[in-house]
Structures are given as C-alpha cells and as structure tokens.
Design a protein around this motif. Structure first.
Motif, mmCIF file in Angstrom:
data_model
loop_
_atom_site.group_PDB
_atom_site.id
_atom_site.type_symbol
_atom_site.label_atom_id
_atom_site.label_comp_id
_atom_site.label_asym_id
_atom_site.label_seq_id
_atom_site.Cartn_x
_atom_site.Cartn_y
_atom_site.Cartn_z
ATOM 1 N N VAL A 176 0.858 -1.181 0.000
ATOM 2 C CA VAL A 176 0.000 0.000 0.000
ATOM 3 C C VAL A 176 0.898 1.237 0.000
ATOM 4 C CG1 VAL A 176 -1.808 1.289 1.202
ATOM 5 C CG2 VAL A 176 -1.781 -1.223 1.283
ATOM 6 N N SER A 177 0.588 2.209 -0.851
ATOM 7 C CA SER A 177 1.323 3.470 -0.880
ATOM 8 C C SER A 177 0.339 4.611 -0.647
ATOM 9 C CB SER A 177 2.040 3.653 -2.219
ATOM 10 O OG SER A 177 2.756 4.881 -2.250
ATOM 11 N N ILE A 178 0.553 5.364 0.419
ATOM 12 C CA ILE A 178 -0.313 6.501 0.750
ATOM 13 C C ILE A 178 0.405 7.776 0.330
ATOM 14 C CG2 ILE A 178 -1.466 7.761 2.606
ATOM 15 C CD1 ILE A 178 -1.673 5.143 4.138
ATOM 16 N N ILE A 229 -0.984 4.987 9.935
ATOM 17 C CA ILE A 229 -1.053 4.275 11.210
ATOM 18 C C ILE A 229 -2.428 3.638 11.402
ATOM 19 C CG2 ILE A 229 -1.026 4.588 13.716
ATOM 20 C CD1 ILE A 229 1.108 6.786 13.245
ATOM 21 N N ALA A 230 -3.479 4.417 11.126
ATOM 22 C CA ALA A 230 -4.834 3.892 11.308
ATOM 23 C C ALA A 230 -5.122 2.743 10.350
ATOM 24 C CB ALA A 230 -5.854 5.015 11.103
ATOM 25 N N LEU A 231 -4.646 2.858 9.112
ATOM 26 C CA LEU A 231 -4.880 1.801 8.135
ATOM 27 C C LEU A 231 -4.115 0.540 8.501
ATOM 28 C CD1 LEU A 231 -6.158 0.898 5.478
ATOM 29 C CD2 LEU A 231 -4.200 1.902 4.268
ATOM 30 N N ALA A 232 -2.899 0.692 8.988
ATOM 31 C CA ALA A 232 -2.115 -0.482 9.412
ATOM 32 C C ALA A 232 -2.855 -1.251 10.494
ATOM 33 C CB ALA A 232 -0.742 -0.031 9.908
ATOM 34 N N LYS A 233 -3.403 -0.543 11.456
ATOM 35 C CA LYS A 233 -4.149 -1.196 12.539
ATOM 36 C C LYS A 233 -5.428 -1.847 12.016
ATOM 37 C CE LYS A 233 -2.678 1.947 16.262
ATOM 38 N NZ LYS A 233 -3.163 2.956 17.226
ATOM 39 N N ALA A 234 -6.138 -1.134 11.140
ATOM 40 C CA ALA A 234 -7.410 -1.649 10.640
ATOM 41 C C ALA A 234 -7.207 -2.886 9.773
ATOM 42 C CB ALA A 234 -8.137 -0.565 9.850
ATOM 43 N N LEU A 235 -6.174 -2.887 8.937
ATOM 44 C CA LEU A 235 -5.918 -4.047 8.080
ATOM 45 C C LEU A 235 -5.490 -5.250 8.912
ATOM 46 C CD1 LEU A 235 -4.066 -2.371 5.067
ATOM 47 C CD2 LEU A 235 -6.276 -3.531 4.988
ATOM 48 N N GLU A 236 -4.687 -5.005 9.925
ATOM 49 C CA GLU A 236 -4.273 -6.127 10.779
ATOM 50 C C GLU A 236 -5.467 -6.720 11.508
ATOM 51 O OE1 GLU A 236 -0.971 -7.249 14.215
ATOM 52 O OE2 GLU A 236 -0.916 -5.309 13.184
ATOM 53 N N GLN A 237 -6.372 -5.857 11.948
ATOM 54 C CA GLN A 237 -7.566 -6.346 12.629
ATOM 55 C C GLN A 237 -8.478 -7.098 11.668
ATOM 56 O OE1 GLN A 237 -9.881 -3.283 14.522
ATOM 57 N NE2 GLN A 237 -11.212 -4.727 15.586
ATOM 58 N N ALA A 238 -8.577 -6.607 10.417
ATOM 59 C CA ALA A 238 -9.482 -7.222 9.452
ATOM 60 C C ALA A 238 -8.924 -8.522 8.890
ATOM 61 C CB ALA A 238 -9.764 -6.243 8.311
ATOM 62 N N ASP A 239 -7.603 -8.566 8.670
ATOM 63 C CA ASP A 239 -7.001 -9.698 7.968
ATOM 64 C C ASP A 239 -6.146 -10.597 8.852
ATOM 65 O OD1 ASP A 239 -8.093 -8.387 5.793
ATOM 66 O OD2 ASP A 239 -6.197 -7.471 5.197
ATOM 67 N N GLY A 240 -5.788 -10.090 10.012
ATOM 68 C CA GLY A 240 -4.869 -10.843 10.856
ATOM 69 C C GLY A 240 -3.443 -10.784 10.362
ATOM 70 N N THR A 241 -3.181 -9.879 9.411
ATOM 71 C CA THR A 241 -1.844 -9.751 8.838
ATOM 72 C C THR A 241 -1.179 -8.497 9.382
ATOM 73 O OG1 THR A 241 -2.544 -10.809 6.793
ATOM 74 C CG2 THR A 241 -0.511 -9.528 6.707
ATOM 75 N N PRO A 242 0.000 -8.613 9.977
ATOM 76 C CA PRO A 242 0.664 -7.416 10.496
ATOM 77 C C PRO A 242 1.072 -6.472 9.369
ATOM 78 C CG PRO A 242 2.143 -9.307 10.596
ATOM 79 C CD PRO A 242 0.792 -9.839 10.207
ATOM 80 N N CYS A 243 1.030 -5.188 9.650
ATOM 81 C CA CYS A 243 1.436 -4.154 8.702
ATOM 82 C C CYS A 243 2.493 -3.274 9.361
ATOM 83 C CB CYS A 243 0.247 -3.283 8.293
ATOM 84 S SG CYS A 243 -1.105 -4.148 7.491
ATOM 85 N N GLY A 264 -15.504 7.924 7.698
ATOM 86 C CA GLY A 264 -15.303 6.592 7.153
ATOM 87 C C GLY A 264 -14.074 6.474 6.272
ATOM 88 N N LEU A 265 -13.117 7.396 6.427
ATOM 89 C CA LEU A 265 -11.921 7.396 5.578
ATOM 90 C C LEU A 265 -11.166 6.073 5.680
ATOM 91 C CD1 LEU A 265 -9.730 8.810 3.835
ATOM 92 C CD2 LEU A 265 -8.760 9.686 5.982
#
Length: 359
Positions: free
Chosen positions: A27-29, A42-56, A313-314
C-alpha cells in the motif's frame, strides 16, 4: 479506476508481477504535505491487521525524514506514533550524507522484500512523489560519466543545441518526440545515456507500471482547508522549537539535507536577513506552493484512488480499496496506465480524476 462502491468491479486479467501466494499488495499513501498521510498510515495499518490478521508496518517515503535529527522541520512521526506501528527508513542517514532517488529505491525495495518475507504488509507513506514511485514502479536510473557528459557539452557549445537535438531525433525519435528541443541540457543527458548503455533513452523513462504489486491511496483536501492546516503546522513547528533544531543541525547539514523546506528560512533569520515572523511566514508560503506541486505530480497518475482526507469513514474506505486490490480488481485497468497517461492529458483525465476523488 473503479471506486470501492462500484457494484461490478473490473475483474483482473492478470498483472505484470505476482503479488505472492497471499495476494497482499504493498500500500502506498500519497498526497500533499499536511493532508494527514501519517495518521492514515497508522490507522490503516491497525485496521488491516484487525481485518485480515496480517501485520502491517510503515516504510517512510519522505526524502528528508530519513535524516537523523531533522524531526520538527520534516514533520517526522513522533515517538508515540512510531510506538503504535513499526516504522522503517526513518533516521537512517546522517545529515551530511547525500540521499538520492536511486539509493532510496535500493533501500526501499530491500525493506519491502524483507517485510514480505516475514509475512508483513508494507505501507509506504510519504509526499515525495518520485521517491514513492521509485519504490514500486518501473523506473530505472541510468549511469552517468563526467567525461562523456563534458565531451557532449563541448560539442553542444560548438554545433549548437538544435544540431544536438537533431542527432537525438535520429538516434531515438521516441525520446525526442517528448522533449523540448530548446532544453539542451536534457538533450545532452539523453545522448549520454544512449552512449553509455547502448539503449534508447526512451526505454529508460519512468513507466506507470508496478514492478511490485501495489495499490496507491491519495489524500485530497480543499485548497482552503489544506492552507489552514499548513498554517497550523507551521505554527506548531515554531512552538515545538524549530529554531533550536536549526541552530543544532545547521553545522551538520550536507548540501542535500540543507534543501529541506524551512531550514534555509530559519538560517536566514539567524543571520539577520529577516525577522522570525517573516521566516515562518515564508515557510508557510513555500509549503503551500509545494502542496500545489505535489497535487500536480500525483494528479498525473491515474492509478491513485483519491479519498477526501477529512471525510467520515476514511479508514474504512481505504481498507475496502486495499481488499479490492488484493483481489486483483484493479489489475486490468492499472496495466493500461501508461497508455492512458500518454493519450488523455486534458479534460478526460480531469474528469476521471474528479470522479475518483468523489468516489
């Protein structure tokens, strides 16, 4: 590019590079300074890890945040922000050292590879447009040779820039078609590359083509609101002691680090060339100008998914974009980006960009 709200997203027909067995994209922001890229990363890293179980983990793509000690002036993530998500390529260069895009490309790609080997999704964050692209795009950096360059420059002085451009047209008509015949310096560079590599200069021009499967998310913001945020950030720099940082760092700044916005203005203040108020006003003005240039740079890339930075909802919408990318939903149209950029430089490009900002 389809928005994340499209009912029938484009089905992938294959991509130039494999995203690996997991299908997870880098992912490139991107976006202008002060638009909130650090917070979203930071928020996206946390949200993706929570959604996918994959660390970011986050990979810095800001040219000046790599320098140690240049914290306030570069709006480097704070210690508290770094404690939330691991960051890479921060504080990895001494300010006397020379950072280049070519060096960053090597460092970033090595970092991305190491993270992926550990099962971590890399999230690039930064407003340095060429740096962000160099990490993931088909961009090469041809060699240079001072002796060859000097000989070609002498030749240009002797026969003139137009004659040199005529030679470039003969040897690489595709490159010449996209170049200004009056820009002799660039003509000389193109002929230098051709001589050193034996390949057309046009074959080495940047392509809007991922070499690392990726998805880009851009943050957009109304100009007036962005200007207000830049003014607020500039005042925050002042309050946090930017003048003291420049006093401390000034003797250690090499020629590359010294170009970071704000450091020269404060140096001028310290030398009595302007008042402190004038220095910070000039920083804010130049930062706003930089933001316009950044939007012009990023706006040319049709693969970027634009989101309004202050919208509700960003983070959720950013997560949806990443999941669509992981599924390959954008591959077919992304693979045509080069053709699109070359043929739609006017109203169609603007219309498409506006549609994606609103999506």
């Amino acid at each position: 590019m389809p928005s994340v709200t499209d009912a029938n997203p484009i089905t992938a027909v294959g991509s130039a590079a494999s995203a690996g067995p997991s299908g997870r994209r880098v992912v490139s922001i991107v976006g202008p300074t002060a638009s909130g890229k650090t917070s979203l990363g930071i928020a996206l890293a946390k949200a993706l890890e929570q959604a996918d179980g994959t660390p970011c983990e986050i990979v810095n793509a800001d040219a000046y945040q790599m320098y140690r000690g240049m914290d306030i002036g570069t709006a480097k993530p704070t210690a508290a922000e770094r404690a939330q998500v691991s960051h890479h390529l921060l504080d990895c260069m001494d300010p006397q050292d020379t950072m280049s895009v070519a060096l960053f490309q090597q460092m970033a790609r090595q970092c991305i590879s190491q993270l992926q080997d550990r099962g971590v999704r890399p999230i690039l964050v930064g407003g340095s447009g060429l740096y962000a692209r160099a990490a993931i795009d088909d961009i090469s950096f041809p060699p240079t040779d001072p002796q060859v360059r000097e000989r070609l420059e002498r030749q240009a002085d002797e026969i003139g820039g137009q004659a040199m451009f005529d030679e470039l047209q003969r040897r690489d008509p595709e490159a010449a078609e996209h170049m200004d015949p009056h820009n002799t310096r660039r003509t000389v560079r193109a002929l230098e590359v051709i001589e050193l590599t034996g390949r057309p200069y046009s074959s080495m021009l940047p392509r809007y083509r991922y070499v690392i499967p990726s998805v880009q998310i851009g943050l957009d913001m109304p100009r007036e609101q962005l200007d207000e945020r830049i003014d607020a950030r500039t005042q925050q720099m002042r309050d946090e002691g930017f003048v003291d940082e420049v006093v401390r760092m000034r003797p250690r700044l090499g020629p590359t680090a010294a170009r970071a916005l704000g450091y020269q203005q404060i140096a001028d203040y310290l030398d009595g060339l302007m008042s402190e108020d004038e220095a910070f006003a000039d920083i804010a003005q130049h930062t706003k100008r930089l933001a316009r240039k950044q939007m012009g740079w990023f706006g040319r890339d049709p693969r970027i998914h634009w989101l309004t930075a202050a919208s509700e909802g960003l983070v959720e919408r950013a997560v949806q974009i990443v999941h669509h990318a992981d599924a390959g939903d954008y591959d077919a149209i992304d693979s045509q980006a080069d053709e699109y950029v070359q043929h739609h430089l006017g109203q169609l490009h603007t219309t498409r960009l506006q549609a994606r900002v609103q999506s």
